[in-house]
Design a protein around this motif. Structure first.
Motif, PDB file in Angstrom:
ATOM      1  N   GLN A  90       0.797  -1.220   0.000  1.00 53.37           N
ATOM      2  CA  GLN A  90       0.000   0.000   0.000  1.00 53.37           C
ATOM      3  C   GLN A  90       0.838   1.282   0.000  1.00 53.37           C
ATOM      4  OE1 GLN A  90      -3.533   0.025   2.400  1.00 53.37           O
ATOM      5  NE2 GLN A  90      -3.528  -2.192   2.558  1.00 53.37           N
ATOM      6  N   ALA A  91       1.946   1.290   0.727  1.00 59.13           N
ATOM      7  CA  ALA A  91       2.697   2.543   0.867  1.00 59.13           C
ATOM      8  C   ALA A  91       3.921   2.625  -0.042  1.00 59.13           C
ATOM      9  CB  ALA A  91       3.131   2.719   2.319  1.00 59.13           C
ATOM     10  N   ALA A  92       4.701   1.554  -0.085  1.00 61.21           N
ATOM     11  CA  ALA A  92       5.988   1.601  -0.773  1.00 61.21           C
ATOM     12  C   ALA A  92       5.842   1.559  -2.300  1.00 61.21           C
ATOM     13  CB  ALA A  92       6.854   0.431  -0.307  1.00 61.21           C
ATOM     14  N   ARG A  93       6.780   2.244  -2.967  1.00 61.06           N
ATOM     15  CA  ARG A  93       6.845   2.208  -4.433  1.00 61.06           C
ATOM     16  C   ARG A  93       8.306   2.120  -4.843  1.00 61.06           C
ATOM     17  NH1 ARG A  93       2.327   1.650  -3.488  1.00 61.06           N
ATOM     18  NH2 ARG A  93       0.441   2.615  -4.330  1.00 61.06           N
ATOM     19  N   GLN A  94       8.553   1.458  -5.976  1.00 63.55           N
ATOM     20  CA  GLN A  94       9.928   1.290  -6.471  1.00 63.55           C
ATOM     21  C   GLN A  94      10.151   2.085  -7.749  1.00 63.55           C
ATOM     22  OE1 GLN A  94      10.004  -2.832  -7.516  1.00 63.55           O
ATOM     23  NE2 GLN A  94      11.093  -3.451  -5.674  1.00 63.55           N
ATOM     24  N   ILE A  95      11.410   2.489  -7.925  1.00 59.57           N
ATOM     25  CA  ILE A  95      11.854   2.915  -9.257  1.00 59.57           C
ATOM     26  C   ILE A  95      12.906   1.876  -9.637  1.00 59.57           C
ATOM     27  CG2 ILE A  95      12.939   4.695 -10.681  1.00 59.57           C
ATOM     28  CD1 ILE A  95      12.011   6.795  -8.702  1.00 59.57           C
ATOM     29  N   ARG A  96      12.696   1.203 -10.762  1.00 58.04           N
ATOM     30  CA  ARG A  96      13.563   0.076 -11.135  1.00 58.04           C
ATOM     31  C   ARG A  96      14.582   0.460 -12.209  1.00 58.04           C
ATOM     32  NH1 ARG A  96       8.895  -4.663 -11.431  1.00 58.04           N
ATOM     33  NH2 ARG A  96       8.409  -4.615  -9.205  1.00 58.04           N
ATOM     34  N   PHE A  97      15.728  -0.199 -12.139  1.00 59.49           N
ATOM     35  CA  PHE A  97      16.800   0.044 -13.116  1.00 59.49           C
ATOM     36  C   PHE A  97      17.418  -1.286 -13.530  1.00 59.49           C
ATOM     37  CE2 PHE A  97      16.742   3.109  -9.648  1.00 59.49           C
ATOM     38  CZ  PHE A  97      16.424   4.274 -10.312  1.00 59.49           C
ATOM     39  N   THR A  98      17.898  -1.309 -14.780  1.00 51.99           N
ATOM     40  CA  THR A  98      18.599  -2.525 -15.212  1.00 51.99           C
ATOM     41  C   THR A  98      20.038  -2.213 -15.616  1.00 51.99           C
ATOM     42  OG1 THR A  98      17.652  -2.191 -17.398  1.00 51.99           O
ATOM     43  CG2 THR A  98      16.521  -3.768 -15.962  1.00 51.99           C
ATOM     44  N   ASN A  99      20.412  -0.921 -15.621  1.00 52.33           N
ATOM     45  CA  ASN A  99      21.816  -0.577 -15.908  1.00 52.33           C
ATOM     46  C   ASN A  99      22.177   0.794 -15.337  1.00 52.33           C
ATOM     47  OD1 ASN A  99      21.261   1.559 -18.004  1.00 52.33           O
ATOM     48  ND2 ASN A  99      20.276  -0.200 -18.969  1.00 52.33           N
ATOM     49  N   ALA A 100      23.473   1.014 -15.194  1.00 51.49           N
ATOM     50  CA  ALA A 100      23.969   2.245 -14.578  1.00 51.49           C
ATOM     51  C   ALA A 100      23.677   3.473 -15.451  1.00 51.49           C
ATOM     52  CB  ALA A 100      25.464   2.133 -14.312  1.00 51.49           C
ATOM     53  N   GLN A 101      23.672   3.282 -16.747  1.00 52.05           N
ATOM     54  CA  GLN A 101      23.443   4.404 -17.657  1.00 52.05           C
ATOM     55  C   GLN A 101      22.063   5.039 -17.417  1.00 52.05           C
ATOM     56  OE1 GLN A 101      23.816   3.472 -21.845  1.00 52.05           O
ATOM     57  NE2 GLN A 101      23.139   5.519 -22.429  1.00 52.05           N
ATOM     58  N   ALA A 102      21.072   4.181 -17.227  1.00 49.86           N
ATOM     59  CA  ALA A 102      19.712   4.666 -16.975  1.00 49.86           C
ATOM     60  C   ALA A 102      19.670   5.501 -15.696  1.00 49.86           C
ATOM     61  CB  ALA A 102      18.742   3.493 -16.874  1.00 49.86           C
ATOM     62  N   ILE A 103      20.401   5.036 -14.678  1.00 52.73           N
ATOM     63  CA  ILE A 103      20.445   5.761 -13.402  1.00 52.73           C
ATOM     64  C   ILE A 103      21.112   7.113 -13.621  1.00 52.73           C
ATOM     65  CG2 ILE A 103      21.408   5.748 -11.056  1.00 52.73           C
ATOM     66  CD1 ILE A 103      21.282   2.633 -11.206  1.00 52.73           C
ATOM     67  N   ASP A 104      22.233   7.088 -14.352  1.00 50.74           N
ATOM     68  CA  ASP A 104      22.992   8.300 -14.623  1.00 50.74           C
ATOM     69  C   ASP A 104      22.126   9.350 -15.329  1.00 50.74           C
ATOM     70  OD1 ASP A 104      25.443   9.556 -14.260  1.00 50.74           O
ATOM     71  OD2 ASP A 104      25.963   9.256 -16.371  1.00 50.74           O
ATOM     72  N   GLU A 105      21.360   8.893 -16.306  1.00 49.21           N
ATOM     73  CA  GLU A 105      20.521   9.814 -17.075  1.00 49.21           C
ATOM     74  C   GLU A 105      19.364  10.373 -16.244  1.00 49.21           C
ATOM     75  OE1 GLU A 105      19.429   7.376 -20.389  1.00 49.21           O
ATOM     76  OE2 GLU A 105      21.414   7.552 -21.322  1.00 49.21           O
ATOM     77  N   MET A 106      18.979   9.640 -15.198  1.00 49.73           N
ATOM     78  CA  MET A 106      17.822  10.046 -14.381  1.00 49.73           C
ATOM     79  C   MET A 106      18.196  10.765 -13.094  1.00 49.73           C
ATOM     80  SD  MET A 106      15.380   6.730 -14.698  1.00 49.73           S
ATOM     81  CE  MET A 106      14.166   7.318 -13.523  1.00 49.73           C
ATOM     82  N   GLN A 107      19.489  11.111 -12.935  1.00 50.05           N
ATOM     83  CA  GLN A 107      19.939  11.674 -11.653  1.00 50.05           C
ATOM     84  C   GLN A 107      19.044  12.796 -11.126  1.00 50.05           C
ATOM     85  OE1 GLN A 107      23.894  12.413 -10.480  1.00 50.05           O
ATOM     86  NE2 GLN A 107      24.798  10.973 -11.914  1.00 50.05           N
ATOM     87  N   LEU A 108      18.764  13.775 -11.980  1.00 52.13           N
ATOM     88  CA  LEU A 108      17.993  14.934 -11.528  1.00 52.13           C
ATOM     89  C   LEU A 108      16.570  14.546 -11.142  1.00 52.13           C
ATOM     90  CD1 LEU A 108      19.277  17.662 -14.006  1.00 52.13           C
ATOM     91  CD2 LEU A 108      19.786  17.447 -11.569  1.00 52.13           C
ATOM     92  N   ILE A 109      15.988  13.656 -11.936  1.00 48.37           N
ATOM     93  CA  ILE A 109      14.627  13.192 -11.637  1.00 48.37           C
ATOM     94  C   ILE A 109      14.623  12.463 -10.288  1.00 48.37           C
ATOM     95  CG2 ILE A 109      12.796  11.572 -12.344  1.00 48.37           C
ATOM     96  CD1 ILE A 109      13.588  12.167 -15.278  1.00 48.37           C
ATOM     97  N   LEU A 110      15.603  11.567 -10.100  1.00 44.26           N
ATOM     98  CA  LEU A 110      15.667  10.797  -8.853  1.00 44.26           C
ATOM     99  C   LEU A 110      15.814  11.726  -7.651  1.00 44.26           C
ATOM    100  CD1 LEU A 110      17.965   7.822  -9.941  1.00 44.26           C
ATOM    101  CD2 LEU A 110      15.476   7.844  -9.713  1.00 44.26           C
ATOM    102  N   LYS A 111      16.656  12.744  -7.789  1.00 44.40           N
ATOM    103  CA  LYS A 111      16.849  13.682  -6.678  1.00 44.40           C
ATOM    104  C   LYS A 111      15.548  14.419  -6.367  1.00 44.40           C
ATOM    105  CE  LYS A 111      21.800  14.306  -7.096  1.00 44.40           C
ATOM    106  NZ  LYS A 111      22.918  15.146  -7.506  1.00 44.40           N
ATOM    107  N   SER A 112      14.798  14.763  -7.420  1.00 43.73           N
ATOM    108  CA  SER A 112      13.543  15.482  -7.177  1.00 43.73           C
ATOM    109  C   SER A 112      12.554  14.572  -6.435  1.00 43.73           C
ATOM    110  CB  SER A 112      12.941  16.003  -8.485  1.00 43.73           C
ATOM    111  OG  SER A 112      12.426  14.936  -9.263  1.00 43.73           O
ATOM    112  N   TYR A 113      12.573  13.282  -6.730  1.00 47.29           N
ATOM    113  CA  TYR A 113      11.681  12.342  -6.043  1.00 47.29           C
ATOM    114  C   TYR A 113      12.113  12.167  -4.576  1.00 47.29           C
ATOM    115  CZ  TYR A 113       8.968  10.751 -10.102  1.00 47.29           C
ATOM    116  OH  TYR A 113       8.104  10.669 -11.172  1.00 47.29           O
ATOM    117  N   ILE A 114      13.437  12.090  -4.362  1.00 50.02           N
ATOM    118  CA  ILE A 114      13.947  11.935  -2.986  1.00 50.02           C
ATOM    119  C   ILE A 114      13.626  13.196  -2.181  1.00 50.02           C
ATOM    120  CG2 ILE A 114      16.012  11.592  -1.557  1.00 50.02           C
ATOM    121  CD1 ILE A 114      17.148  10.056  -4.143  1.00 50.02           C
TER     122      ILE A 114
END
Length: 198
Positions: A90-114
């Motif tokens: 009910q409460a928890a949600r995930q953001i999933r990744f399968t490679n480092a490049q995807a994480i790198d490209e999403m840095q700003l988005i991830l920070k905004s979510y955090i």
């Protein structure tokens, strides 16, 4: 106690020993720490807190690694990237990744979510839990959840099948005292993310 935004040296061995998702975890660690949270180790995973409130957890699975937001259901999710693991979560949600490049490209988005997840905690927002009609949570367990919020988080992270097995076992005791002792017996088990038969 580790300062906000700093690596917790006690957790370094965990990151060093990683066989899978090593690069991804290191990158996620840097991104999360950049948001001024405190690095801890809970439920066998790096967990990031703000004023002792759980914000986000890094965890890996066979096919993906993920950031797990403890109160992800309260985030706005403008990018539509938050995933509900199962319909019972009910409460928890995930953001999933399968490679480092995807994480790198999403840095700003991830920070905004955090940042938003931290804001949710600062505002004291709570997830309104829907009662699961399939099986009820015994009062003794509800009380324990209030007493130990980490237990509630760990219980909700279990698979629906594991949750059901525990609830059936706890509820089947006729006396409150027996229910309490059963909960105590499996307390650490639940915190470690294990099912009743694991």
């Amino acid at each position: 106690m580790t300062a906000k935004g700093e690596k917790n040296s006690k957790i370094d061995p965990y990151f060093r020993k990683l066989k899978k998702w090593k690069e991804e975890f290191e990158l996620l660690r840097e991104i999360v720490l950049d948001c001024g949270v405190t690095e801890e180790f809970k439920w066998m995973h790096p967990c990031y807190t703000f004023d002792d409130k759980n914000i986000v957890l890094i965890h890996g699975f066979k096919d993906y690694c993920a950031l797990l937001f403890h109160k992800g259901a309260l985030l706005k999710d403008p990018h539509g990237i938050l995933i509900q693991q199962t319909e019972n979560v009910q409460a928890a949600r995930q953001i999933r990744f399968t490679n480092a490049q995807a994480i790198d490209e999403m840095q700003l988005i991830l920070k905004s979510y955090i940042d938003e997840a931290i804001a949710v905690e600062k505002a004291g927002l709570q997830v309104e839990y829907k009662k699961n009609t399939e099986y009820s949570i015994p009062e003794e367990l509800e009380n324990k959840f209030v007493e130990v919020p980490d237990l509630k988080t760990a219980f909700e992270a279990l698979t629906p099948g594991r949750q059901r097995a525990y609830l059936l076992y706890f509820s089947s005791a006729k006396q409150s005292k027996t229910r309490e002792s059963r909960i105590e017996k499996y307390f650490v088990h639940i915190l470690n993310g294990k099912g009743i038969d694991d």
